[in-house]
Structures are given as C-alpha cells and as structure tokens.
Design an enzyme around this catalytic site. Structure first.
Site, PDB file in Angstrom:
ATOM      1  N   HIS A   3       0.819  -1.231   0.000  1.00 56.60           N
ATOM      2  CA  HIS A   3       0.000   0.000   0.000  1.00 56.60           C
ATOM      3  C   HIS A   3       0.843   1.267   0.000  1.00 56.60           C
ATOM      4  O   HIS A   3       0.313   2.357  -0.246  1.00 56.60           O
ATOM      5  CB  HIS A   3      -0.947   0.023   1.208  1.00 56.60           C
ATOM      6  CG  HIS A   3      -1.993  -1.038   1.166  1.00 56.60           C
ATOM      7  ND1 HIS A   3      -2.852  -1.186   0.094  1.00 56.60           N
ATOM      8  CD2 HIS A   3      -2.315  -2.027   2.039  1.00 56.60           C
ATOM      9  CE1 HIS A   3      -3.656  -2.215   0.321  1.00 56.60           C
ATOM     10  NE2 HIS A   3      -3.353  -2.744   1.493  1.00 56.60           N
ATOM     11  N   ASP A  50      -2.527 -10.314  -2.842  1.00 58.59           N
ATOM     12  CA  ASP A  50      -3.149  -9.904  -1.581  1.00 58.59           C
ATOM     13  C   ASP A  50      -4.621  -9.557  -1.853  1.00 58.59           C
ATOM     14  O   ASP A  50      -4.976  -9.155  -2.961  1.00 58.59           O
ATOM     15  CB  ASP A  50      -2.397  -8.672  -1.045  1.00 58.59           C
ATOM     16  CG  ASP A  50      -2.884  -8.207   0.318  1.00 58.59           C
ATOM     17  OD1 ASP A  50      -2.209  -8.532   1.324  1.00 58.59           O
ATOM     18  OD2 ASP A  50      -3.924  -7.511   0.396  1.00 58.59           O
ATOM     19  N   HIS A  79      -6.224  -7.024  -0.936  1.00 58.44           N
ATOM     20  CA  HIS A  79      -6.407  -5.589  -1.205  1.00 58.44           C
ATOM     21  C   HIS A  79      -5.623  -5.160  -2.440  1.00 58.44           C
ATOM     22  O   HIS A  79      -4.567  -5.716  -2.745  1.00 58.44           O
ATOM     23  CB  HIS A  79      -5.932  -4.767   0.000  1.00 58.44           C
ATOM     24  CG  HIS A  79      -6.630  -5.099   1.272  1.00 58.44           C
ATOM     25  ND1 HIS A  79      -6.121  -6.012   2.188  1.00 58.44           N
ATOM     26  CD2 HIS A  79      -7.800  -4.649   1.792  1.00 58.44           C
ATOM     27  CE1 HIS A  79      -6.952  -6.094   3.215  1.00 58.44           C
ATOM     28  NE2 HIS A  79      -7.982  -5.287   3.008  1.00 58.44           N
ATOM     29  N   ASP A 110      -4.784 -12.768   2.855  1.00 53.73           N
ATOM     30  CA  ASP A 110      -6.050 -12.266   3.400  1.00 53.73           C
ATOM     31  C   ASP A 110      -7.217 -12.564   2.458  1.00 53.73           C
ATOM     32  O   ASP A 110      -8.352 -12.145   2.714  1.00 53.73           O
ATOM     33  CB  ASP A 110      -5.981 -10.769   3.780  1.00 53.73           C
ATOM     34  CG  ASP A 110      -5.164  -9.935   2.829  1.00 53.73           C
ATOM     35  OD1 ASP A 110      -4.784 -10.424   1.748  1.00 53.73           O
ATOM     36  OD2 ASP A 110      -4.902  -8.748   3.160  1.00 53.73           O
TER      37      ASP A 110
HETATM   38  N1  Q9C Z   1     -12.083  -2.752   9.170  1.00 56.26           N
HETATM   39  C1  Q9C Z   1      -2.681  -5.189   3.963  1.00 56.26           C
HETATM   40  O1  Q9C Z   1      -3.300  -6.206   3.780  1.00 56.26           O
HETATM   41  N2  Q9C Z   1      -8.335  -1.225   6.493  1.00 56.26           N
HETATM   42  N3  Q9C Z   1      -3.256  -4.068   4.423  1.00 56.26           N
HETATM   43  C2  Q9C Z   1      -8.805  -2.182   7.426  1.00 56.26           C
HETATM   44  C3  Q9C Z   1     -10.709  -3.016   8.747  1.00 56.26           C
HETATM   45  C4  Q9C Z   1      -6.930  -1.336   6.180  1.00 56.26           C
HETATM   46  C5  Q9C Z   1      -4.670  -4.001   4.707  1.00 56.26           C
HETATM   47  C6  Q9C Z   1     -10.241  -1.928   7.782  1.00 56.26           C
HETATM   48  C7  Q9C Z   1      -6.550  -2.623   5.517  1.00 56.26           C
HETATM   49  C8  Q9C Z   1      -5.093  -2.658   5.157  1.00 56.26           C
HETATM   50  C9  Q9C Z   1      -1.200  -5.170   3.736  1.00 56.26           C
HETATM   51 ZN    ZN Z   2      -4.325  -7.048   2.272  1.00 57.47          ZN
END
Ligand code: Q9C
Ligand code: ZN
Length: 341
Positions: free
Chosen positions: A159, A195, A197, A284
């Site tokens: 990110h 990933d 995201h 994830d």
């Molecule tokens: N309700 C990676 O997987 N938002 N980052 C989370 C949870 C941030 C994920 C919200 C997610 C970041 C590296």
């Molecule tokens: Zn992620």
C-alpha cells in the site's frame, strides 16, 4: 526455497488501529510473522537466513528523500511535542486545499499518508528498514541464481506509495525489490499482487513505466480498502499505458472464480517475458480472514503456488497481508510448497 527473516520485525508493535470508530489492537501484529516462520521450519521449506543491511540507497530508488526523512524522524518529533498516544494522521489536504508540506507534525503526518488506521510508534522505522532489507536479501538470492526465495517481510509494503504510508505499510518492499532487479540488469520485471487488497502503492510507483508490469487481483475498491484506487479502467499512463492491470472481484469470491483472474494475469505475464517475477503475497483472501471477503481455502493456496511455478520465472515472494493468524502459516507455506512441487 530459502526464507529471509528478521527478528527486528518485532520493533513494530503499535497498540492502536482506528477501526469502526474505536482504537482496536492492530490486525497487523508480530504473531503474524512468528507464526509463518514457525510453519516454514515445521515444514522444512528450506534454510532461514538473516538479512544483510543494504542501507537506504535501494529504498530511495522508489521512495522520495523527504518521505524517508519524515518516517525516520516521525516518532521523535511526535514525542518531542509530548503527545499522549501513538502518531496517527487525522487531517489531509482535501479537495481545494493546498498540497504544501507543513512544519507541524500533525500536518506532516497527513501530508505523508492516505489513511488513518496505521499509527507510527517507537520501533516503526527500525522494523520498516528491516523489512526492506529482508526483501532485498531475498531479491539478491534470486538475482544470484536461486530459482525462488521467500522474503518474510513485516511490516508489509504494497500500500505504500513513493511518499505515502497507510494500510499497515511504510516501505513498498515489492517495488523496492523490482527496482533492484532492474538496477542489476533485468530488462523487464513483473509484479503480481495476490493480496486481498489492491496494491495501490505498487501501481502508483510504476504507473507511467513499461519496464515493470503491475497486476493486482483484489476485492472491489468500490466496497473495500483502499477505496480510491484499484479499478479495472486503470491501465497505465504514458509509457506505462497497457502495463497495469486490475482484476476486481465481489464479496464471496471462491477460488474457482479467483483462479480465472490468476490465469489472465499469468498469461499476460508470460507474454511480457519478464526477467524476474515478484509476487506480493497476501493470504487475506482466506475464507476466515477477519477483514476481507474472499473465500479461498487452505488447500487452494497449494494450487495457487503450482500455477505460479508454471510461469517458470525467477521468483521473489514478498509477504504482504493475512490476518487470520491461526491459518496464516499454513496458507503462506502452502503457496510456497505448491510452487516447489
Ligand atoms: N475494518 C494489507 O493487507 N483497512 N493491508 C482495514 C478493517 C486497512 C490491509 C479496515 C486494511 C489494510 C497489507
Ligand atoms: Zn491485504
């Protein structure tokens, strides 16, 4: 396959994540890396090596000097003002305002971030540097002839933009490694981000370049983080036109559907003929992940690894997300074992 790991990941011990209007214990926690390491050893994946210190030069090939200095001094500056908690950004240059770097630490935190869930704390800089060194050490193994290597990075990186932190990420380890391959003579490098995201930082860093192909499979940003990038019509700009691809999936997506995107990505990578491949490896996408909505099972990760191996490219895996700690070791090592079958 060799794994590179640093115990200094443990310097990243934030106690807060802004989630749902409250401060929770962060999802991105030390036990993630320790659990993966435990599984690597249990399954005898291969030797576990400590990282070498590459200094900041390879980091500065991707990140701006002012951003790197900000990260280095952030905690000290925050503490010097006697703030009671962790350093959390809470104000940004919104539409109609000026993108001008302010002196005050609250202003600088907003200037150099795109989200508020990720707090900066005392050991964050040390851990981010160690994570980049882990990636660069594994990258060097692959550059020197290992068919593949696993960089057990923590904190994650995909990110992070050239000058923005967020989404638990500070240095973009996958991008730094891809740039290192280029600087060592690789003509073309592909980064495939699996990933859950969108790899917004990686996309942004290489968006106007054709020498690094970026492909990301992820949850629809209309519905999930990072919300403001990662749509399918983002295909690159200028020289980079046609060298970014986003494959977006809805809630409930099982492996049978997700693997069609993997197939599309693998075919694009094969026709690109890269000299090296970087896999931004988040798990994830797992069915029980607490913050995600895909439905991959532990067995599916073996098949993912098998398909990636069919590309037959020198391959670096950099660890990204995955927040079901009970399953994270099995899922990550399944990808790597599937790759080696
Ligand atoms: N309700 C990676 O997987 N938002 N980052 C989370 C949870 C941030 C994920 C919200 C997610 C970041 C590296
Ligand atoms: Zn992620």
């Amino acid at each position: 396959m060799k794994t590179v790991f640093s115990p200094l990941h443990n310097r990243r011990t934030a106690t807060t994540e802004l989630d749902g209007g409250v401060l929770i214990a962060p999802h991105e926690k030390p036990s993630r890396a320790e659990t993966i390491l435990g599984r690597v050893k249990q399954e005898q994946l291969g030797d576990v090596l400590a990282p070498d210190d590459f200094g900041l030069e390879p980091v500065l090939r991707v990140h701006t000097p002012d951003y790197v200095s900000f990260l280095q001094g952030c905690w000290e500056d925050w503490e010097a003002e006697g703030k009671p908690g962790e350093a959390i950004p809470a104000v940004w240059p919104g539409r109609g305002m000026r993108e001008r770097l302010p002196k005050d630490i609250d202003g600088r935190l907003g200037y150099y971030s795109f989200a508020a869930e990720t707090s900066i704390t005392e050991g964050t800089w040390d851990a981010a540097c160690a994570s980049a060194n882990v990636a660069l050490t594994a990258q060097a193994l692959v550059a020197n002839g290992e068919p593949a290597a696993f960089a057990l990075c923590r904190p994650p990186g995909h990110h992070a933009h050239a000058d923005l932190f967020g989404g638990y990420c500070f240095f973009n380890n996958a991008a730094i490694s891809a740039q290192a391959f280029r600087d060592q003579g690789a003509k073309r490098v592909a980064i495939l981000d699996v990933d859950f995201h969108h790899g917004n930082g990686t996309q942004a860093i290489f968006y106007q370049r054709s020498d690094v192909l970026t492909i990301s499979l992820h949850g629809d940003p209309d519905l999930v983080f990072p919300h403001f990038l990662g749509f399918e019509d983002e295909t690159g700009e200028g020289d980079g036109n046609g060298y970014n691809q986003n494959l977006v999936y809805p809630p409930g997506t099982p492996f049978k559907v997700w693997r069609e995107g993997l197939e599309t990505a693998c075919q694009r990578i094969a026709e690109y003929h890269p000299d090296a491949l970087v896999i931004a490896l988040g798990v994830d996408t797992f069915e029980d992940d607490p913050i995600s909505f895909f439905k991959l099972t532990s067995a599916d990760y073996l098949l993912m690894g098998e398909r990636l191996a069919e590309l037959n490219l020198p391959t670096l895996f950099t660890m990204e997300g995955g927040y079901d700690v009970d399953a994270i070791g099995v899922n990550v090592v399944n990808v790597l074992k599937g790759f080696e079958c």
